[in-house]
Design a protein around this motif. Structure first.
Motif, PDB file in Angstrom:
ATOM      1  N   ARG A   1     -14.251 -19.583  15.933  1.00 30.57           N
ATOM      2  CA  ARG A   1     -12.946 -20.241  15.891  1.00 30.57           C
ATOM      3  C   ARG A   1     -12.433 -20.465  14.487  1.00 30.57           C
ATOM      4  NH1 ARG A   1     -11.041 -19.485  20.954  1.00 30.57           N
ATOM      5  NH2 ARG A   1     -12.820 -19.614  22.319  1.00 30.57           N
TER       6      ARG A   1
ATOM      7  N   ILE B   1     -10.823 -20.136  11.074  1.00 27.78           N
ATOM      8  CA  ILE B   1      -9.870 -19.157  10.589  1.00 27.78           C
ATOM      9  C   ILE B   1      -9.821 -19.140   9.067  1.00 27.78           C
ATOM     10  CG2 ILE B   1      -8.461 -19.236  12.663  1.00 27.78           C
ATOM     11  CD1 ILE B   1      -6.504 -21.007  11.098  1.00 27.78           C
ATOM     12  N   GLY B   2     -10.654 -19.912   8.403  1.00 31.00           N
ATOM     13  CA  GLY B   2     -10.726 -19.850   6.944  1.00 31.00           C
ATOM     14  C   GLY B   2      -9.541 -20.463   6.227  1.00 31.00           C
ATOM     15  N   CYS B   3      -8.939 -21.510   6.786  1.00 32.78           N
ATOM     16  CA  CYS B   3      -7.723 -22.057   6.179  1.00 32.78           C
ATOM     17  C   CYS B   3      -8.026 -23.012   5.025  1.00 32.78           C
ATOM     18  CB  CYS B   3      -6.879 -22.776   7.227  1.00 32.78           C
ATOM     19  SG  CYS B   3      -7.644 -24.270   7.872  1.00 32.78           S
ATOM     20  N   ARG B   4      -9.286 -23.403   4.851  1.00 34.83           N
ATOM     21  CA  ARG B   4      -9.747 -24.258   3.742  1.00 34.83           C
ATOM     22  C   ARG B   4      -9.179 -25.681   3.802  1.00 34.83           C
ATOM     23  NH1 ARG B   4      -8.453 -20.158  -0.276  1.00 34.83           N
ATOM     24  NH2 ARG B   4     -10.247 -18.849  -0.737  1.00 34.83           N
ATOM     25  N   LYS B   5      -8.661 -26.100   4.943  1.00 33.10           N
ATOM     26  CA  LYS B   5      -8.184 -27.486   5.012  1.00 33.10           C
ATOM     27  C   LYS B   5      -9.347 -28.458   4.864  1.00 33.10           C
ATOM     28  CE  LYS B   5      -3.831 -27.320   7.476  1.00 33.10           C
ATOM     29  NZ  LYS B   5      -3.494 -25.952   7.130  1.00 33.10           N
TER      30      LYS B   5
ATOM     31  N   VAL C   1      -4.207 -16.357   6.814  1.00 36.28           N
ATOM     32  CA  VAL C   1      -5.547 -16.188   7.365  1.00 36.28           C
ATOM     33  C   VAL C   1      -5.473 -16.464   8.859  1.00 36.28           C
ATOM     34  CG1 VAL C   1      -6.905 -16.677   5.311  1.00 36.28           C
ATOM     35  CG2 VAL C   1      -6.082 -18.576   6.715  1.00 36.28           C
ATOM     36  N   PRO C   2      -6.365 -15.947   9.684  1.00 38.31           N
ATOM     37  CA  PRO C   2      -7.459 -15.052   9.322  1.00 38.31           C
ATOM     38  C   PRO C   2      -7.002 -13.612   9.156  1.00 38.31           C
ATOM     39  CG  PRO C   2      -7.450 -15.453  11.676  1.00 38.31           C
ATOM     40  CD  PRO C   2      -6.360 -16.288  11.110  1.00 38.31           C
TER      41      PRO C   2
END
Lengths: 322, 164
Positions: free
Chosen positions: A94, A96-100, A144-145
Motif C-alpha cells: 500500500r 506509495i512513497g509520498c514521504r509524509k 508517486v508511486p
C-alpha cells in the motif's frame, strides 16, 4: 641567564600562551546558558535518578526550552505500560512513497531542521527486486508511486537483540520493558559506535548545533524521546513514546494517507499487529543479522495493489495431476 | 459522507430529485445526468449494482434490501471480501487516535472516505521533499578555497535529484 637562553625561553612561553589562548578560544563564543549548571553537571543516569531528581531534571528541561525557544513546554516522562510490547507493521503493498511520514516525524520529534535530520528513509526499488544496496532515497518524480517501482520506509526497528545497545561504552542507550530502545541524551558521549553498529542506519548524530525555527517546536515533550537535543549526541526513533505510552498512535502512522502503517501491542491477541503477524505474509529486514526487529513488513494478496490488476493467468493444460 | 449531489454551487439531497424523477432501468453509459462522474470501477459498470433503486439515500445489498449510507463497507464487502476482512481486523485502512482503545477512541476511516467509489484505485500524489541531511544529502560543491565543508549540504534545487 644568557641572552640566547632568555630569548629561547620567552619564545617558548609565548608559544605556550598562544596555544593556551587558541585552546580556550571557543569559550569566547559562549553565551549565557551554554555552560551546564552544577545541577546539570551532577545529573545522574536516567535509570539511577530518584523520582525527585527526575522531577527536577524535567523542570530544568522546561526552563531551557523556555529560555531558548520561548515556548511553554509540557515535559513528561511516561513510564512503560505493564503487559505491553510494541510492534510496528508496514504494508508494502500500500505504501506509495509520498514521504509524509518522514516530515510528520521531524515535526513531532523536534528534529533539527538545519542541518536536516530525519529518522525515516523511504527507499525506492525496482518492482520484483529487494536490493537495498541500489535503492534510491532521493527520488523526485512529479507524482508517486511510479508504476515500475515500490517503496520501503526504513526507520528504527526497535530490535529485541539490539546491536546498538551492546556497543555503547557508557550505557547511554538501552531497551525498555515495552521494547523501545531509548537514549539518555545527557549521558551520551557522542562516540557514534551505535550508529556504526546499526544494520538499518536508524541512528542519527547531531554534527552541528540543532536548529529548530521559532514556532516549529512541539511543546509536548518527554525526557526519553523528543526533548530538544544538544550538539554531539545521538538520537533515534522512539516509536513516539511520549504518545504511544499514553495510548496514542505514533505521528508517522497518523499522517499516512494510505493506512500502510500499523502499530499496537503484540501481547494483546485482539490487536491489529497480532492479526497481521498471525494472518499476513510478513518479513523483517536483514533477518540474517539476528537483530530480531519489532518492525515487520507485510503485504496483501496478489492483485490487491492499486496498479497491479488481476489478469487471468496462463491456462495450464499439462496432464500433470489432471 | 452524505447522500448529496452538487451541481452549479447548489447541493441537493439525492432524493430531492429522485423522489419524482425515475432512472432508466438499464444504466449503461452514456448517461444524460451525472455525466461528470469519472467511472473506473472494473467490470462494475451499473449504477444499481450499488445504489438502491427506490431509495437513493441507501445502498443495496445482494437481496435488494437497503444498506445505510453510513455503512458503505457492507456494500463494498459484497465483492471485496478479503479487503473487508482485513479492514475489520485493522490491517487495511487508515486509523487515527488511540491504539489503546481503553484510553481513547480510535477512528477508522470507511472505504469511501479514502477511495472514490466510482474510481476506486488510490490516486497518486506529489512526494514531499527528499532527504537533504548531512549524511544523506547532496554534498555542497567545494568552496573557492577548494575545501569541502562536511557540515554543509547543498540546498540548490538542481542536482538534488536522482543521484544515489
Amino acid at each position: 641567564m644568557s641572552r640566547r637562553g632568555f630569548l629561547g625561553k620567552s619564545a617558548a612561553a609565548a608559544a605556550g600562551l598562544a596555544a593556551l589562548a587558541a585552546a580556550m578560544s571557543p569559550l569566547r563564543h559562549l553565551k549565557e546558558g551554554d555552560l551546564p549548571s552544577v545541577e546539570d553537571f551532577l545529573q545522574k543516569h536516567y535509570k539511577e535518578m530518584t523520582a525527585a531528581q527526575k522531577a527536577r531534571a524535567l523542570e530544568r528541561i522546561r526552563e531551557r526550552v523556555r529560555a531558548r525557544h520561548r515556548v511553554e513546554a509540557v515535559v513528561t516522562d511516561p513510564p512503560p505500560m505493564d503487559g505491553v510490547e510494541y510492534v510496528y507493521g508496514l504494508n508494502i503493498s500500500r505504501c506509495i512513497g509520498c514521504r509524509k511520514c518522514v516530515h510528520a516525524c521531524v515535526a513531532e520529534n523536534n528534529q533539527s531542521r538545519a542541518p536536516e535530520l530525519q529518522y525515516i528513509r523511504v527507499l525506492e526499488m525496482e518492482k520484483g527486486s529487494i536490493d537495498v544496496e541500489t535503492a534510491n532515497h532521493h527520488y523526485t518524480p512529479p507524482l508517486v508511486p511510479r508504476p515500475d517501482k515500490w517503496y520501503m520506509p526504513v526507520q528504527c526497528h526497535q530490535c529485541a537483540n539490539p546491536p546498538c545497545v551492546k556497543v555503547c561504552p557508557v550505557e547511554a542507550t538501552w531497551q525498555e520493558p515495552d521494547g523501545i530502545t531509548v537514549i539518555d541524551y545527557d549521558w551520551c558521549i557522542g562516540c557514534r559506535y551505535c550508529e556504526a553498529a546499526c544494520p538499518y542506519w536508524a541512528r542519527r548524530f547531531n554534527f552541528a548545533e540543532p536548529l529548530i525555527p521559532g514556532d516549529a517546536i512541539n511543546p509536548k515533550i518527554s525526557y526519553l524521546s523528543n526533548r530538544p537535543r544538544e550538539k554531539g549526541v545521538m538520537e533515534k526513533c522512539t516509536f513516539c513514546l511520549h504518545r504511544t505510552r499514553v495510548g496514542r498512535l505514533p505521528a508517522c502512522l497518523e499522517v499516512c494517507p494510505t493506512g500502510s502503517r500499523k502499530f499496537g501491542n503484540v501481547l494483546d491477541p485482539n490487536s491489529e499487529v497480532h492479526y497481521i503477524l498471525k494472518h499476513k505474509r510478513v518479513f523483517v529486514l536483514k533477518a540474517d543479522v539476528g537483530t530480531l526487529p519489532r518492525f515487520f513488513y507485510y503485504f496483501d494478496e496478489r492483485g490487491s495493489r492499486y496498479h497491479d490488476p488481476i489478469e487471468p493467468g496462463p491456462v495450464h493444460a499439462t496432464g500433470e495431476g489432471a | 459522507m452524505r447522500p448529496v449531489y452538487s451541481l452549479a454551487s447548489y447541493t441537493y439531497e439525492c432524493m430531492e430529485c429522485h423522489r419524482i424523477i425515475p432512472s432508466p432501468e438499464e444504466t449503461l453509459r452514456p448517461l444524460t445526468q451525472h455525466t461528470e462522474i469519472e467511472f473506473n470501477h472494473g467490470i462494475n459498470t451499473r449504477c444499481f449494482n450499488c445504489h438502491h433503486r427506490k431509495n437513493r439515500n441507501a445502498f443495496v445489498d445482494d437481496f435488494g434490501a437497503e444498506i445505510a449510507w453510513e455503512q458503505p463497507q457492507l456494500l463494498c464487502a459484497k465483492c471485496h471480501g478479503p479487503v473487508y476482512r482485513d479492514w475489520q481486523a485493522g490491517s487495511h485502512g487508515r486509523s487515527n487516535g488511540y491504539w489503546d482503545t481503553a484510553r481513547g477512541e480510535q477512528v477508522r476511516l470507511r472505504c469511501i472516505q479514502c477511495h472514490d467509489p466510482h474510481a476506486p484505485p488510490f490516486g497518486s500524489m506529489a512526494p514531499a521533499p527528499g532527504p537533504n541531511t548531512l549524511r544523506m544529502g547532496v554534498p555542497a560543491p567545494p568552496a573557492h578555497s577548494g575545501k569541502r565543508d562536511p557540515l554543509r549540504v547543498y540546498s540548490g534545487a538542481e542536482g538534488a535529484g536522482n543521484s544515489h
